[in-house]
Design a protein around this motif. Structure first.
Motif, mmCIF file in Angstrom:
data_model
loop_
_atom_site.group_PDB
_atom_site.id
_atom_site.type_symbol
_atom_site.label_atom_id
_atom_site.label_comp_id
_atom_site.label_asym_id
_atom_site.label_seq_id
_atom_site.Cartn_x
_atom_site.Cartn_y
_atom_site.Cartn_z
ATOM 1 N N PHE A 112 0.835 -1.199 0.000
ATOM 2 C CA PHE A 112 0.000 0.000 0.000
ATOM 3 C C PHE A 112 0.879 1.261 0.000
ATOM 4 N N PRO A 123 -4.879 7.433 -1.794
ATOM 5 C CA PRO A 123 -6.076 6.618 -2.025
ATOM 6 C C PRO A 123 -7.343 7.365 -1.627
ATOM 7 N N VAL A 142 -11.305 2.119 -0.831
ATOM 8 C CA VAL A 142 -10.788 0.751 -0.747
ATOM 9 C C VAL A 142 -11.961 -0.203 -0.627
ATOM 10 N N CYS A 161 -12.332 -4.415 -0.094
ATOM 11 C CA CYS A 161 -11.503 -5.588 0.173
ATOM 12 C C CYS A 161 -12.361 -6.748 0.644
ATOM 13 N N VAL A 189 -8.081 -0.710 -4.732
ATOM 14 C CA VAL A 189 -7.809 0.597 -4.131
ATOM 15 C C VAL A 189 -7.831 1.627 -5.256
#
Length: 91
Positions: free
Chosen positions: A46, A57, A60, A62, A82
């Motif tokens: 990251f 960013p 996100v 996930c 991302v």
């Protein structure tokens, strides 16, 4: 990359197939960590993307499943998307 020598960055894909332990004893502590891939290892990917892309960013998404056969207490695998400033997408 940030200077644009290779063109504009639109997307980046990272594959991290796994981690090799030197001994069984050194692996046990990882099994006890909360979300070991994300908290202990993927954070470096990251930060690397922030440095290479030169952007921050903005979102996100996930998924981190834990297979029934896993020796880890928490999920040790993850798939993430991302999105960075300007729409650059990292998977």
């Amino acid at each position: 990359m940030r200077g644009g020598k290779f063109g504009e960055i639109a997307a980046v894909s990272i594959a991290f197939p796994g981690y090799s332990y030197e001994s069984e004893a050194s692996a046990r502590w990882h099994c006890e960590l909360r979300h070991p891939l994300i908290a202990d290892l993927a954070i470096h990917h990251f930060d690397l993307m922030r440095m290479v892309i030169g952007r921050e960013p903005v979102s996100v998404c996930c998924a981190a499943p834990r297979p029934s056969w896993s020796e880890f207490n928490d999920p040790a695998t993850a798939a993430a998307i991302v999105v960075f400033d300007g729409g650059v997408t990292v998977t």
